[in-house]
Design a protein around this motif. Structure first.
Motif, PDB file in Angstrom:
ATOM      1  N   GLN A  26      63.295  76.255  37.028  1.00  0.00           N
ATOM      2  CA  GLN A  26      61.761  76.004  37.440  1.00  0.00           C
ATOM      3  C   GLN A  26      61.939  74.774  36.013  1.00  0.00           C
ATOM      4  OE1 GLN A  26      59.486  76.008  39.459  1.00  0.00           O
ATOM      5  NE2 GLN A  26      61.298  76.494  41.340  1.00  0.00           N
ATOM      6  N   ARG A  27      63.207  74.948  35.121  1.00  0.00           N
ATOM      7  CA  ARG A  27      62.893  74.332  33.818  1.00  0.00           C
ATOM      8  C   ARG A  27      62.920  73.115  34.133  1.00  0.00           C
ATOM      9  NH1 ARG A  27      65.767  75.443  28.310  1.00  0.00           N
ATOM     10  NH2 ARG A  27      66.909  74.492  29.662  1.00  0.00           N
ATOM     11  N   LEU A  28      63.939  73.155  35.061  1.00  0.00           N
ATOM     12  CA  LEU A  28      64.414  71.932  34.953  1.00  0.00           C
ATOM     13  C   LEU A  28      63.269  71.152  35.692  1.00  0.00           C
ATOM     14  CD1 LEU A  28      67.959  72.266  36.134  1.00  0.00           C
ATOM     15  CD2 LEU A  28      67.060  71.159  33.133  1.00  0.00           C
ATOM     16  N   ILE A  29      62.595  71.081  36.597  1.00  0.00           N
ATOM     17  CA  ILE A  29      61.657  71.217  37.461  1.00  0.00           C
ATOM     18  C   ILE A  29      60.317  70.549  36.430  1.00  0.00           C
ATOM     19  CG2 ILE A  29      60.237  70.978  38.985  1.00  0.00           C
ATOM     20  CD1 ILE A  29      62.402  71.979  40.670  1.00  0.00           C
ATOM     21  N   SER A  30      59.838  71.581  35.838  1.00  0.00           N
ATOM     22  CA  SER A  30      58.829  70.821  34.585  1.00  0.00           C
ATOM     23  C   SER A  30      59.581  70.379  33.328  1.00  0.00           C
ATOM     24  CB  SER A  30      58.880  72.741  33.741  1.00  0.00           C
ATOM     25  OG  SER A  30      59.889  72.649  33.064  1.00  0.00           O
ATOM     26  N   PHE A  31      60.673  69.959  32.984  1.00  0.00           N
ATOM     27  CA  PHE A  31      60.725  68.496  32.678  1.00  0.00           C
ATOM     28  C   PHE A  31      60.793  67.355  33.677  1.00  0.00           C
ATOM     29  CE2 PHE A  31      63.212  71.689  29.807  1.00  0.00           C
ATOM     30  CZ  PHE A  31      61.994  71.248  28.622  1.00  0.00           C
ATOM     31  N   GLY A  32      60.849  68.147  34.942  1.00  0.00           N
ATOM     32  CA  GLY A  32      60.553  66.246  35.671  1.00  0.00           C
ATOM     33  C   GLY A  32      62.340  65.676  35.634  1.00  0.00           C
ATOM     34  N   ILE A  33      63.108  66.817  35.966  1.00  0.00           N
ATOM     35  CA  ILE A  33      64.432  66.542  36.164  1.00  0.00           C
ATOM     36  C   ILE A  33      64.546  68.151  37.744  1.00  0.00           C
ATOM     37  CG2 ILE A  33      66.311  67.292  36.221  1.00  0.00           C
ATOM     38  CD1 ILE A  33      66.120  66.896  33.080  1.00  0.00           C
ATOM     39  N   MET A  34      64.497  66.260  39.355  1.00  0.00           N
ATOM     40  CA  MET A  34      63.964  67.126  40.503  1.00  0.00           C
ATOM     41  C   MET A  34      64.976  66.161  41.295  1.00  0.00           C
ATOM     42  SD  MET A  34      60.297  66.564  41.624  1.00  0.00           S
ATOM     43  CE  MET A  34      59.833  67.243  39.153  1.00  0.00           C
ATOM     44  N   LYS A  35      65.319  66.318  42.487  1.00  0.00           N
ATOM     45  CA  LYS A  35      65.463  65.112  43.625  1.00  0.00           C
ATOM     46  C   LYS A  35      64.826  64.061  43.507  1.00  0.00           C
ATOM     47  CE  LYS A  35      67.442  66.083  48.511  1.00  0.00           C
ATOM     48  NZ  LYS A  35      67.405  66.195  49.858  1.00  0.00           N
ATOM     49  N   GLU A  36      66.062  63.592  43.591  1.00  0.00           N
ATOM     50  CA  GLU A  36      64.851  61.417  43.442  1.00  0.00           C
ATOM     51  C   GLU A  36      64.820  61.486  42.084  1.00  0.00           C
ATOM     52  OE1 GLU A  36      65.387  59.624  47.081  1.00  0.00           O
ATOM     53  OE2 GLU A  36      66.477  61.333  47.402  1.00  0.00           O
ATOM     54  N   ALA A  37      64.594  62.049  41.096  1.00  0.00           N
ATOM     55  CA  ALA A  37      64.256  61.557  39.713  1.00  0.00           C
ATOM     56  C   ALA A  37      65.194  60.340  39.233  1.00  0.00           C
ATOM     57  CB  ALA A  37      64.407  62.688  38.650  1.00  0.00           C
ATOM     58  N   ILE A  38      64.605  59.678  38.222  1.00  0.00           N
ATOM     59  CA  ILE A  38      65.712  58.682  37.567  1.00  0.00           C
ATOM     60  C   ILE A  38      65.508  59.171  36.484  1.00  0.00           C
ATOM     61  CG2 ILE A  38      66.303  56.602  37.217  1.00  0.00           C
ATOM     62  CD1 ILE A  38      66.571  56.596  40.095  1.00  0.00           C
ATOM     63  N   ILE A  39      67.054  59.465  35.834  1.00  0.00           N
ATOM     64  CA  ILE A  39      67.916  59.800  34.488  1.00  0.00           C
ATOM     65  C   ILE A  39      68.203  58.754  33.900  1.00  0.00           C
ATOM     66  CG2 ILE A  39      68.924  61.688  32.735  1.00  0.00           C
ATOM     67  CD1 ILE A  39      67.779  63.632  35.692  1.00  0.00           C
ATOM     68  N   GLU A  40      68.045  58.262  32.894  1.00  0.00           N
ATOM     69  CA  GLU A  40      69.210  57.887  31.964  1.00  0.00           C
ATOM     70  C   GLU A  40      69.379  58.606  30.694  1.00  0.00           C
ATOM     71  OE1 GLU A  40      68.876  53.741  29.046  1.00  0.00           O
ATOM     72  OE2 GLU A  40      67.063  54.056  30.135  1.00  0.00           O
ATOM     73  N   VAL A  41      70.995  58.544  30.894  1.00  0.00           N
ATOM     74  CA  VAL A  41      71.844  58.775  29.593  1.00  0.00           C
ATOM     75  C   VAL A  41      71.699  58.168  28.359  1.00  0.00           C
ATOM     76  CG1 VAL A  41      73.611  60.342  28.811  1.00  0.00           C
ATOM     77  CG2 VAL A  41      73.276  60.599  30.982  1.00  0.00           C
ATOM     78  N   LEU A  42      70.786  58.866  27.155  1.00  0.00           N
ATOM     79  CA  LEU A  42      70.832  58.202  26.004  1.00  0.00           C
ATOM     80  C   LEU A  42      71.756  58.465  25.024  1.00  0.00           C
ATOM     81  CD1 LEU A  42      66.420  58.973  25.723  1.00  0.00           C
ATOM     82  CD2 LEU A  42      67.740  57.288  26.310  1.00  0.00           C
ATOM     83  N   GLU A  43      72.110  59.384  24.220  1.00  0.00           N
ATOM     84  CA  GLU A  43      72.445  59.706  23.565  1.00  0.00           C
ATOM     85  C   GLU A  43      73.512  61.414  23.558  1.00  0.00           C
ATOM     86  OE1 GLU A  43      74.672  58.874  21.033  1.00  0.00           O
ATOM     87  OE2 GLU A  43      72.371  57.792  21.280  1.00  0.00           O
ATOM     88  N   TYR A  44      74.268  61.737  22.899  1.00  0.00           N
ATOM     89  CA  TYR A  44      75.559  62.568  23.146  1.00  0.00           C
ATOM     90  C   TYR A  44      76.147  63.236  21.932  1.00  0.00           C
ATOM     91  CZ  TYR A  44      77.471  62.405  28.167  1.00  0.00           C
ATOM     92  OH  TYR A  44      77.950  62.397  29.399  1.00  0.00           O
TER      93      TYR A  44
END
Length: 75
Positions: A26-44
């Motif tokens: 639920q927390r991830l979905i509230s951030f927009g991290i859900m199925k089909e979402a596009i994510i870009e890795v910026l930094e570690y």
């Protein structure tokens, strides 16, 4: 299975599935991290304990163990 934690810096991926518990999901979905979402890795972080990602116009820091629960495919 490839997870968000396996991605290199500047990598763009699409979310396939969230393997998280209900509360974390639920927390991830509230951030927009859900199925089909596009994510870009910026930094570690230096110890690779956190990952900064971009979802839409939002930048989010995830713990490595959270990123491990996000199944992705490379674009």
């Amino acid at each position: 299975m490839k997870t968000l934690k396996d991605c290199k810096k500047a990598c763009k991926v699409k979310v396939i599935k969230l393997h998280a518990s209900t509360d974390l999901k639920q927390r991830l979905i509230s951030f927009g991290i859900m199925k089909e979402a596009i994510i870009e890795v910026l930094e570690y972080s230096p110890a690779k304990s956190t990952i900064e990602v971009k979802v839409g116009k939002m930048r989010i820091a995830l713990r490595a163990q959270e990123a491990e629960l996000i199944e992705v495919e490379k674009l």
